[in-house]
Design a protein around this motif. Structure first.
Motif, PDB file in Angstrom:
ATOM      1  N   MET A 186       3.418  -4.488  -3.254  1.00 10.36           N
ATOM      2  CA  MET A 186       2.121  -5.181  -2.658  1.00 10.36           C
ATOM      3  C   MET A 186       0.954  -4.108  -2.762  1.00 10.36           C
ATOM      4  O   MET A 186       1.319  -3.135  -2.060  1.00 10.36           O
ATOM      5  CB  MET A 186       2.239  -6.257  -1.654  1.00 10.36           C
ATOM      6  CG  MET A 186       3.358  -7.190  -1.721  1.00 10.36           C
ATOM      7  SD  MET A 186       3.151  -8.266  -0.245  1.00 10.36           S
ATOM      8  CE  MET A 186       3.353  -7.248   1.002  1.00 10.36           C
ATOM      9  N   ALA A 187      -0.187  -4.668  -3.112  1.00 13.36           N
ATOM     10  CA  ALA A 187      -1.378  -3.735  -3.018  1.00 13.36           C
ATOM     11  C   ALA A 187      -1.041  -2.132  -3.472  1.00 13.36           C
ATOM     12  O   ALA A 187      -1.143  -1.408  -2.957  1.00 13.36           O
ATOM     13  CB  ALA A 187      -1.734  -3.601  -1.384  1.00 13.36           C
ATOM     14  N   ALA A 188      -0.494  -2.471  -4.720  1.00 11.13           N
ATOM     15  CA  ALA A 188       0.221  -0.957  -5.254  1.00 11.13           C
ATOM     16  C   ALA A 188      -0.573  -0.654  -6.621  1.00 11.13           C
ATOM     17  O   ALA A 188      -1.305  -1.467  -7.024  1.00 11.13           O
ATOM     18  CB  ALA A 188       1.606  -1.438  -5.486  1.00 11.13           C
ATOM     19  N   CYS A 189      -0.492   0.605  -6.833  1.00 11.05           N
ATOM     20  CA  CYS A 189      -0.859   1.127  -7.765  1.00 11.05           C
ATOM     21  C   CYS A 189      -0.161   2.540  -8.256  1.00 11.05           C
ATOM     22  O   CYS A 189       0.748   3.133  -7.563  1.00 11.05           O
ATOM     23  CB  CYS A 189      -2.407   1.690  -7.685  1.00 11.05           C
ATOM     24  SG  CYS A 189      -2.489   2.959  -6.428  1.00 11.05           S
ATOM     25  N   GLY A 190      -0.254   2.811  -9.522  1.00  6.53           N
ATOM     26  CA  GLY A 190       0.356   4.062 -10.071  1.00  6.53           C
ATOM     27  C   GLY A 190      -0.314   5.365 -10.008  1.00  6.53           C
ATOM     28  O   GLY A 190       0.202   6.416  -9.933  1.00  6.53           O
TER      29      GLY A 190
ATOM     30  N   SER B 103       0.830  -1.186   0.045  1.00  8.27           N
ATOM     31  CA  SER B 103      -0.066   0.080  -0.087  1.00  8.27           C
ATOM     32  C   SER B 103       0.789   1.334  -0.035  1.00  8.27           C
ATOM     33  O   SER B 103       1.727   1.513  -1.011  1.00  8.27           O
ATOM     34  CB  SER B 103      -1.048  -0.063   1.190  1.00  8.27           C
ATOM     35  OG  SER B 103      -2.001   0.936   1.094  1.00  8.27           O
ATOM     36  N   MET B 104       0.689   2.191   1.096  1.00  4.80           N
ATOM     37  CA  MET B 104       1.501   3.169   1.017  1.00  4.80           C
ATOM     38  C   MET B 104       3.256   3.008   1.065  1.00  4.80           C
ATOM     39  O   MET B 104       3.798   3.566   0.422  1.00  4.80           O
ATOM     40  CB  MET B 104       1.357   4.296   2.258  1.00  4.80           C
ATOM     41  CG  MET B 104       1.930   5.667   2.262  1.00  4.80           C
ATOM     42  SD  MET B 104       1.869   6.377   3.728  1.00  4.80           S
ATOM     43  CE  MET B 104       2.782   5.583   5.094  1.00  4.80           C
ATOM     44  N   GLY B 105       3.457   1.593   1.556  1.00  4.02           N
ATOM     45  CA  GLY B 105       4.764   1.229   1.625  1.00  4.02           C
ATOM     46  C   GLY B 105       5.309   1.198   0.345  1.00  4.02           C
ATOM     47  O   GLY B 105       6.358   1.379  -0.119  1.00  4.02           O
ATOM     48  N   SER B 106       4.208   0.617  -0.648  1.00  8.96           N
ATOM     49  CA  SER B 106       4.687   0.514  -1.866  1.00  8.96           C
ATOM     50  C   SER B 106       4.984   1.733  -2.872  1.00  8.96           C
ATOM     51  O   SER B 106       5.911   1.966  -3.552  1.00  8.96           O
ATOM     52  CB  SER B 106       3.870  -0.323  -2.964  1.00  8.96           C
ATOM     53  OG  SER B 106       3.607  -1.503  -2.416  1.00  8.96           O
ATOM     54  N   TYR B 107       4.019   2.679  -2.309  1.00  9.29           N
ATOM     55  CA  TYR B 107       4.444   4.118  -3.009  1.00  9.29           C
ATOM     56  C   TYR B 107       5.735   4.608  -2.658  1.00  9.29           C
ATOM     57  O   TYR B 107       6.395   5.183  -3.327  1.00  9.29           O
ATOM     58  CB  TYR B 107       3.323   4.999  -2.512  1.00  9.29           C
ATOM     59  CG  TYR B 107       3.112   6.380  -3.052  1.00  9.29           C
ATOM     60  CD1 TYR B 107       3.794   6.816  -4.120  1.00  9.29           C
ATOM     61  CD2 TYR B 107       2.576   7.385  -2.218  1.00  9.29           C
ATOM     62  CE1 TYR B 107       3.723   8.092  -4.545  1.00  9.29           C
ATOM     63  CE2 TYR B 107       2.312   8.695  -2.414  1.00  9.29           C
ATOM     64  CZ  TYR B 107       3.195   9.144  -3.829  1.00  9.29           C
ATOM     65  OH  TYR B 107       2.929  10.231  -4.308  1.00  9.29           O
ATOM     66  N   ILE B 108       6.003   4.513  -1.563  1.00  9.41           N
ATOM     67  CA  ILE B 108       7.391   4.856  -0.932  1.00  9.41           C
ATOM     68  C   ILE B 108       8.422   4.160  -1.691  1.00  9.41           C
ATOM     69  O   ILE B 108       9.335   4.976  -2.102  1.00  9.41           O
ATOM     70  CB  ILE B 108       7.645   4.512   0.593  1.00  9.41           C
ATOM     71  CG1 ILE B 108       6.638   5.352   1.441  1.00  9.41           C
ATOM     72  CG2 ILE B 108       9.176   4.955   1.172  1.00  9.41           C
ATOM     73  CD1 ILE B 108       6.597   4.865   2.874  1.00  9.41           C
TER      74      ILE B 108
ATOM     75  N   ILE C  16       2.613  -7.208  -6.820  1.00 12.90           N
ATOM     76  CA  ILE C  16       1.581  -8.297  -6.227  1.00 12.90           C
ATOM     77  C   ILE C  16       0.199  -7.617  -5.756  1.00 12.90           C
ATOM     78  O   ILE C  16       0.135  -6.717  -4.957  1.00 12.90           O
ATOM     79  CB  ILE C  16       2.168  -8.916  -5.084  1.00 12.90           C
ATOM     80  CG1 ILE C  16       3.461  -9.890  -5.437  1.00 12.90           C
ATOM     81  CG2 ILE C  16       1.152  -9.805  -4.479  1.00 12.90           C
ATOM     82  CD1 ILE C  16       4.157 -10.372  -4.134  1.00 12.90           C
ATOM     83  N   SER C  17      -0.839  -8.205  -6.464  1.00  9.69           N
ATOM     84  CA  SER C  17      -2.061  -7.614  -6.206  1.00  9.69           C
ATOM     85  C   SER C  17      -2.999  -8.668  -5.546  1.00  9.69           C
ATOM     86  O   SER C  17      -2.544  -9.907  -5.603  1.00  9.69           O
ATOM     87  CB  SER C  17      -2.970  -7.254  -7.520  1.00  9.69           C
ATOM     88  OG  SER C  17      -2.328  -6.225  -8.129  1.00  9.69           O
ATOM     89  N   PHE C  18      -3.900  -8.331  -5.061  1.00 13.15           N
ATOM     90  CA  PHE C  18      -4.763  -9.213  -4.269  1.00 13.15           C
ATOM     91  C   PHE C  18      -6.240  -9.033  -4.793  1.00 13.15           C
ATOM     92  O   PHE C  18      -6.790  -8.247  -5.249  1.00 13.15           O
ATOM     93  CB  PHE C  18      -4.851  -8.660  -2.738  1.00 13.15           C
ATOM     94  CG  PHE C  18      -3.577  -8.745  -2.116  1.00 13.15           C
ATOM     95  CD1 PHE C  18      -2.759  -9.905  -2.245  1.00 13.15           C
ATOM     96  CD2 PHE C  18      -3.002  -7.636  -1.493  1.00 13.15           C
ATOM     97  CE1 PHE C  18      -1.425  -9.834  -1.355  1.00 13.15           C
ATOM     98  CE2 PHE C  18      -1.977  -7.656  -0.941  1.00 13.15           C
ATOM     99  CZ  PHE C  18      -0.828  -8.550  -0.976  1.00 13.15           C
TER     100      PHE C  18
END
Length: 279
Positions: A122-126, A99-104, A217-219
């Motif tokens: 994980m649980a990430a987006c652009g 999530s936010m950790g992926s954004y970082i 990695i998506s869920f």
């Protein structure tokens, strides 16, 4: 727990496996409002058993790290992670975010690619969806106003937003989650700022410049960062791969930790070019 002062603030971190031979370091980055302890039950022991040195940290805004009362930006969070990697002397480091950790991690891969060996997102987006930006900004406004909603109500809303249907239709599992979410307490100014930070602008074009090997990695039932958003992110990052973990929501790393841990270890151990992309 260890503490270090970086960028003028105190950061809390744990270093699991330091001093045990030449174990490759993996840094785990949490999502909005989450303490580093969320990794302790499932990911830390699995990665340690796989031979990795595992580092976790509490992002700025999450005590015992400084709570960020004066506000902060994504650039501040990125600079904190970069400073910790340099402080520990673990560059180039594998990084896993959710999530936010992926954004970082995504922004770190752009700003300081020399610090990263590879990244799992994980649980990430652009880019965040409109409804997700509305939700994050509205929750931040509630915190700013000091509005105290019933903890049971907040727990139910968070469960419905972050868990998959297999969990939500199992009353015993759901009861455990509701107890945990209800006990999480009232969010402070640091979480308010993290909520605002986590509402991503459209960064998909910028991420075409990432050169660090990445695996998204998506869920399957994630309402916050659905698989379509993960596939879009992977398509934007040159050479990135993507996989969807079935049967879980935004908290998939806690709902289905066995599948997630297998996927993490598979990528972290493999040559990035050999990782297959699947829908």
């Amino acid at each position: 727990m260890l503490m270090t002062t970086q960028n003028g603030i105190r950061l809390s971190y744990h270093d699991h496996g330091h001093g045990h031979g030449h174990a490759s370091p993996v840094l785990l980055l949490t999502g909005t409002g989450a303490p580093s302890s969320v990794w302790d039950l499932h990911q830390v022991p699995a990665l340690r058993a796989a031979g990795f040195r595992v580092i976790t940290m509490d992002n700025r805004g999450i005590p015992p790290s400084d709570d960020g009362t004066d506000g902060f930006t994504i650039d501040d969070l990125v600079a904190d992670v970069a400073a910790l990697i340099e402080h520990l002397g673990v560059a180039p480091c594998r990084v896993v975010g959710t999530s936010m950790g992926s954004y970082i991690a995504q922004e770190l891969a752009l700003a300081r690619p020399e610090l990263l060996d590879s990244a799992v997102l994980m649980a990430a987006c652009g880019r965040s969806s409109l409804v997700q930006r509305f939700l994050a900004e509205a929750e931040a406004e509630l915190i700013e106003r000091g509005t105290e909603l019933p903890h049971r109500y907040l727990a139910a809303v968070r469960a419905m937003c972050n868990l998959g249907p297999a969990t939500l239709t199992d009353d015993d599992l759901t009861a455990d989650w509701l107890d945990l979410l209800e006990a999480s307490g009232t969010a402070g100014p640091g979480v308010r700022t993290q909520l605002l930070v986590s509402a991503l602008p459209d960064r998909t074009q910028a991420y075409r410049a990432i050169k660090v090997p990445c695996h998204v990695i998506s869920f399957e039932h994630d309402l916050v960062a659905p698989p379509a958003a993960g596939r879009e992110l992977a398509a934007a990052i040159p050479g990135a791969t993507h996989r969807t973990i079935p049967g879980c929501g935004h908290f998939g790393y806690l709902e289905n930790p066995e599948a997630v841990n297998r996927e993490l270890i598979r990528f972290l151990r493999a040559e990035p070019a050999r990782c297959e992309e699947t829908a």
